[in-house]
Design a protein around this motif. Structure first.
Motif, PDB file in Angstrom:
ATOM      1  N   GLY A  27       0.697  -1.079   0.201  1.00 63.22           N
ATOM      2  CA  GLY A  27      -0.258  -0.135  -0.001  1.00 63.22           C
ATOM      3  C   GLY A  27       1.028   1.389   0.111  1.00 63.22           C
ATOM      4  N   ASN A  28       2.228   1.347   0.456  1.00 63.36           N
ATOM      5  CA  ASN A  28       2.680   2.385   0.474  1.00 63.36           C
ATOM      6  C   ASN A  28       3.833   2.563  -0.752  1.00 63.36           C
ATOM      7  OD1 ASN A  28       1.933   3.445   2.984  1.00 63.36           O
ATOM      8  ND2 ASN A  28       3.436   2.026   4.070  1.00 63.36           N
ATOM      9  N   ALA A  29       3.710   1.758  -1.614  1.00 59.71           N
ATOM     10  CA  ALA A  29       4.745   1.686  -2.887  1.00 59.71           C
ATOM     11  C   ALA A  29       4.015   2.689  -3.903  1.00 59.71           C
ATOM     12  CB  ALA A  29       4.564   0.399  -3.400  1.00 59.71           C
ATOM     13  N   PHE A  30       5.157   2.832  -4.719  1.00 58.23           N
ATOM     14  CA  PHE A  30       4.740   3.645  -5.837  1.00 58.23           C
ATOM     15  C   PHE A  30       4.704   2.786  -7.035  1.00 58.23           C
ATOM     16  CE2 PHE A  30       7.246   6.619  -9.424  1.00 58.23           C
ATOM     17  CZ  PHE A  30       6.000   7.268  -9.370  1.00 58.23           C
ATOM     18  N   PRO A  31       3.265   2.524  -7.699  1.00 58.71           N
ATOM     19  CA  PRO A  31       2.901   1.602  -8.729  1.00 58.71           C
ATOM     20  C   PRO A  31       4.059   1.424  -9.470  1.00 58.71           C
ATOM     21  CG  PRO A  31       1.182   2.884  -8.302  1.00 58.71           C
ATOM     22  CD  PRO A  31       2.458   3.662  -7.464  1.00 58.71           C
TER      23      PRO A  31
END
Length: 419
Positions: free
Chosen positions: A298-302
């Motif tokens: 959820g905290n990632a850069f796609p």
């Protein structure tokens, strides 16, 4: 294409990492604070040099040893700028944005890529943005900010991210922001194969009802409880897509669930919504328990968004296409005229003088509010004079690597809760 190398700071669990790799960058180093995310990076790329610890601690890595890289990239912590938080900016111990700019000055990469939340694009941080852009110019970089939405780059989720790209002046004329490639499906079509994996009889019906793009996945932090899909407004948006957002499931629904069941997402489904896994090159395995996996995702850069931006940077570094007037590329981002007036002043200025130089019609209450906002990120000296109170810009409050900065104490005190 020439071989291109990257150092990635605040790498997380690998969203930007994978995007950079798919764009042709080879990692010379990845640094991350969260142990679970480090384990995920090592699981997926065991041959990478992955360091665990505070990226600003030179006991973890020595920037001087990586001064020949092409790209410095990272997703520096977002809580200092998040609308959901207190927006402490430069006074938040997690703020590493300005520090990363100074790091670029020390390492002198050909390009810089930093991404953060949409909150950084808002008026609250207009002076902060100008400070960053001015500093990059002093260091020999052209730079630009742009608000990108993941759904415009093949991801079934809105997820606005504010992205900074900087290139050395000699490479900048070849840069252009990536063309949009909007996602042409829905949450239902993106997750259908995962929803029917356990023979749920309602999978097709659910697919047809889950029409639309997902709201932004919220990874949350260690300060909060278990995994769920966001605040009240986000939960309502998920409900409209026939998804129960009050948690994350261990498994997809099975043959025992009724046709009209409203399912929760699994972490595998959340990863799909973030752009992982639908195609073989986007496959990724997350380590840890369910809540830690969810937070990593959820905290990632796609990855597809990271790939799109990194490909544009790689094209510029390889001088692909025709050079252009870089002023034509720049996105218009509002900056703070009061800050600019203060920054360019050679002597303290009164309210009347600052308002005149700023070229804005601001009454006294509004002026005081604006100055109070500036004072959250900058040191503003005030001096009572015959013509009224005068103001002078005396410095930046943020951490840029100072050994005596209070960030070190606050960071040490709250490290176990930082994510």
């Amino acid at each position: 294409m020439a071989d291109l190398t990257a150092v990635e700071i605040c790498a997380g669990a690998g969203g930007q990492s994978l995007g950079l790799e798919l764009a042709g960058f080879e990692h010379a180093l990845a640094v991350e604070l969260d142990e679970n995310a480090v384990n995920t990076l090592k699981k997926n790329r065991p041959d990478w040099d992955v360091r665990h610890g505070d990226v600003a601690d030179e006991g973890v890595w020595n920037p001087k040893k990586f001064s020949d890289i092409d790209l410095l990239a990272g997703g520096v912590p977002c809580p200092p700028f998040s609308i959901a938080g207190k927006q402490l900016g430069a006074t938040d111990e997690r703020d590493l944005f300005a520090w990363a700019v100074e790091l670029a000055g020390r390492m002198q990469p050909r390009a810089v890529l930093l991404e953060n939340v949409r909150g950084l694009s808002m008026p609250r941080f207009s002076a902060y943005r100008q400070h960053v852009k001015d500093r990059l110019k002093e260091l020999g970089y052209w730079s630009d900010w742009k608000l990108l939405h993941a759904s415009d780059y093949g991801v079934p989720q809105l997820r606005p991210r504010f992205v900074l790209v900087a290139l050395r002046n000699e490479d900048a004329p070849w840069f252009e922001w990536p063309e949009e490639t909007p996602y042409d499906g829905t949450v239902g079509t993106a997750l259908f194969d995962l929803m029917k994996a356990k023979d749920w009889p309602g999978a097709e019906r659910w697919r047809d009802k889950a029409k639309g793009i997902a709201p932004t996945i919220v990874g949350g932090s260690k300060k909060h409880g278990g995994a769920d899909l966001g605040p009240t407004r986000a939960k309502a948006a998920w409900r409209a897509l026939h998804v129960d957002a009050m948690g994350v499931s261990d498994e997809p629904p099975n043959e025992s669930h009724p046709v009209d069941f409203i399912p929760k997402l699994t972490t595998e489904m959340v990863a799909r919504i973030q752009g992982w896994g639908e195609e073989p090159e986007y496959a990724w395995e997350f380590t840890g328990r369910k809540t830690t996996r969810y937070r990593q995702i959820g905290n990632a850069f796609p990855p597809p968004v990271a790939k799109a931006v990194a490909t544009s940077i790689a094209d510029a570094l390889n001088r692909k296409g025709q050079p252009k007037d870089i002023s034509e590329v720049e996105d218009e981002v509002m900056h703070d005229r009061l800050y600019l007036a203060l920054k360019n002043a050679s002597a303290p200025l009164t309210e009347k003088e600052l308002v005149k130089l700023a070229g804005e019609k601001i009454d006294s209450p509004a002026f005081e509010r604006r100055m109070a906002m500036l004072a959250r990120d900058f040191v503003i000296d005030e001096d009572d004079q015959l013509g009224g109170r005068a103001y002078r810009l005396a410095g930046f409050k943020g951490f840029i690597g100072q050994e005596d900065h209070e960030r070190h104490v606050r960071f040490a005190e709250s490290r176990s809760r930082i994510s």
